[in-house]
Scaffold this motif. Sequence first.
Motif, PDB file in Angstrom:
ATOM      1  N   GLU A   9       0.838  -1.201   0.000  1.00  0.00           N
ATOM      2  CA  GLU A   9       0.000   0.000   0.000  1.00  0.00           C
ATOM      3  C   GLU A   9       0.871   1.249   0.000  1.00  0.00           C
ATOM      4  O   GLU A   9       1.880   1.323   0.700  1.00  0.00           O
ATOM      5  N   PHE A  10       0.462   2.243  -0.792  1.00  0.00           N
ATOM      6  CA  PHE A  10       1.189   3.506  -0.805  1.00  0.00           C
ATOM      7  C   PHE A  10       0.762   4.341   0.396  1.00  0.00           C
ATOM      8  O   PHE A  10      -0.407   4.681   0.549  1.00  0.00           O
ATOM      9  N   THR A  11       1.720   4.702   1.234  1.00  0.00           N
ATOM     10  CA  THR A  11       1.441   5.502   2.427  1.00  0.00           C
ATOM     11  C   THR A  11       2.128   6.859   2.387  1.00  0.00           C
ATOM     12  O   THR A  11       2.061   7.613   3.354  1.00  0.00           O
ATOM     13  N   GLY A  12       2.779   7.163   1.269  1.00  0.00           N
ATOM     14  CA  GLY A  12       3.416   8.461   1.120  1.00  0.00           C
ATOM     15  C   GLY A  12       4.936   8.373   1.156  1.00  0.00           C
ATOM     16  O   GLY A  12       5.516   7.319   1.419  1.00  0.00           O
TER      17      GLY A  12
ATOM     18  N   ALA B 139       0.284  19.861   1.095  1.00  0.00           N
ATOM     19  CA  ALA B 139      -0.202  18.833   2.027  1.00  0.00           C
ATOM     20  C   ALA B 139      -0.375  17.471   1.372  1.00  0.00           C
ATOM     21  O   ALA B 139      -0.095  16.438   1.978  1.00  0.00           O
ATOM     22  N   ASP B 140      -0.859  17.463   0.125  1.00  0.00           N
ATOM     23  CA  ASP B 140      -1.074  16.186  -0.559  1.00  0.00           C
ATOM     24  C   ASP B 140       0.002  15.913  -1.606  1.00  0.00           C
ATOM     25  O   ASP B 140      -0.213  15.163  -2.554  1.00  0.00           O
ATOM     26  N   ALA B 141       1.178  16.515  -1.419  1.00  0.00           N
ATOM     27  CA  ALA B 141       2.276  16.315  -2.372  1.00  0.00           C
ATOM     28  C   ALA B 141       3.187  15.165  -1.987  1.00  0.00           C
ATOM     29  O   ALA B 141       3.951  14.681  -2.808  1.00  0.00           O
ATOM     30  N   LEU B 142       3.108  14.731  -0.737  1.00  0.00           N
ATOM     31  CA  LEU B 142       4.012  13.693  -0.253  1.00  0.00           C
ATOM     32  C   LEU B 142       3.286  12.562   0.471  1.00  0.00           C
ATOM     33  O   LEU B 142       3.767  11.435   0.475  1.00  0.00           O
ATOM     34  N   GLY B 143       2.168  12.854   1.091  1.00  0.00           N
ATOM     35  CA  GLY B 143       1.478  11.873   1.918  1.00  0.00           C
ATOM     36  C   GLY B 143       0.656  10.876   1.135  1.00  0.00           C
ATOM     37  O   GLY B 143       0.696  10.808  -0.096  1.00  0.00           O
ATOM     38  N   ALA B 144      -0.155  10.114   1.860  1.00  0.00           N
ATOM     39  CA  ALA B 144      -0.945   9.043   1.259  1.00  0.00           C
ATOM     40  C   ALA B 144      -1.939   9.559   0.213  1.00  0.00           C
ATOM     41  O   ALA B 144      -2.291   8.841  -0.724  1.00  0.00           O
ATOM     42  N   ASP B 145      -2.394  10.826   0.369  1.00  0.00           N
ATOM     43  CA  ASP B 145      -3.338  11.403  -0.590  1.00  0.00           C
ATOM     44  C   ASP B 145      -2.705  11.687  -1.948  1.00  0.00           C
ATOM     45  O   ASP B 145      -3.411  11.992  -2.914  1.00  0.00           O
ATOM     46  N   LEU B 146      -1.372  11.615  -2.010  1.00  0.00           N
ATOM     47  CA  LEU B 146      -0.679  11.901  -3.277  1.00  0.00           C
ATOM     48  C   LEU B 146      -1.174  11.008  -4.402  1.00  0.00           C
ATOM     49  O   LEU B 146      -1.300  11.455  -5.549  1.00  0.00           O
ATOM     50  N   VAL B 147      -1.465   9.757  -4.106  1.00  0.00           N
ATOM     51  CA  VAL B 147      -1.873   8.834  -5.162  1.00  0.00           C
ATOM     52  C   VAL B 147      -3.143   9.315  -5.857  1.00  0.00           C
ATOM     53  O   VAL B 147      -3.270   9.213  -7.086  1.00  0.00           O
ATOM     54  N   GLU B 148      -4.080   9.889  -5.115  1.00  0.00           N
ATOM     55  CA  GLU B 148      -5.312  10.388  -5.728  1.00  0.00           C
ATOM     56  C   GLU B 148      -5.052  11.646  -6.538  1.00  0.00           C
ATOM     57  O   GLU B 148      -5.682  11.868  -7.580  1.00  0.00           O
ATOM     58  N   ARG B 149      -4.118  12.461  -6.076  1.00  0.00           N
ATOM     59  CA  ARG B 149      -3.793  13.670  -6.830  1.00  0.00           C
ATOM     60  C   ARG B 149      -3.132  13.316  -8.160  1.00  0.00           C
ATOM     61  O   ARG B 149      -3.465  13.893  -9.205  1.00  0.00           O
ATOM     62  N   VAL B 150      -2.194  12.376  -8.125  1.00  0.00           N
ATOM     63  CA  VAL B 150      -1.553  11.947  -9.369  1.00  0.00           C
ATOM     64  C   VAL B 150      -2.585  11.304 -10.293  1.00  0.00           C
ATOM     65  O   VAL B 150      -2.616  11.581 -11.504  1.00  0.00           O
ATOM     66  N   ARG B 151      -3.430  10.469  -9.739  1.00  0.00           N
ATOM     67  CA  ARG B 151      -4.446   9.797 -10.554  1.00  0.00           C
ATOM     68  C   ARG B 151      -5.341  10.820 -11.263  1.00  0.00           C
ATOM     69  O   ARG B 151      -5.622  10.706 -12.462  1.00  0.00           O
TER      70      ARG B 151
END
Length: 212
Positions: A2-5, A179-191
């Motif tokens: 799992e991607f956690t950042g 805030a979402d550039a490194l953490g677990a939320d990054l995957v949704e931003r990239v997607r």
Amino acid sequence: MEFTGFPVAALDFYDDLEMENTKAFWEAHKQVYLESVRRPIEALAAALAPQFGAAKIFRPHRDVRFRADKTPYKTHQGMFVAVAPRTGWYFEISPRGTRVGAGFYEASGPRLAAVRAAIDDDKSGKALARLVRRYEKDGWEIGGDQLKTAPRGYTVDHPRIELLRHKQLFVGRPYGFEADALGADLVERVRTDWEALRPLLTWLTTQPKPEE
């Protein structure tokens, strides 16, 4: 997996590597690279693969055979999902944070000629120009090496001369340390952003028609 950042240690590692780009430093901090950079980017690639395809994760060593700069290691980590030769989605982490993009990063003579012919064509060329304007309006950066003048066979007053000058064409944006550039939320931003860039890749893989 799992991607956690990406941990802050990933940024610190590349900050330090920029200051001391040596084999001795790398060997002493290789475990930091594996745990803080390599494993997270592999997890990110795996999370994105069902929607976009398998990613190539670039090796950390530089090819210095024909370069004046002999520093042995890249000071960033990138991955690339290809949809055609040297054409696809990109992600990178470096001391400046993370960033995404998509486009074609290198083209052979025939391939580049086909891209330019599609840009020259009123229908397909205007479609690409509209795409690029939309990306610019939405805050994306338009990049890629360009000629300083018109390519052979085209005039400087062509209505899409700026696009015709491109030897590479990619659209991207930096995330930095948001805030979402490194953490677990990054995957949704990239997607989300990679999906927004899909029309560009669709154009690049369907409109240029290389000569037989």
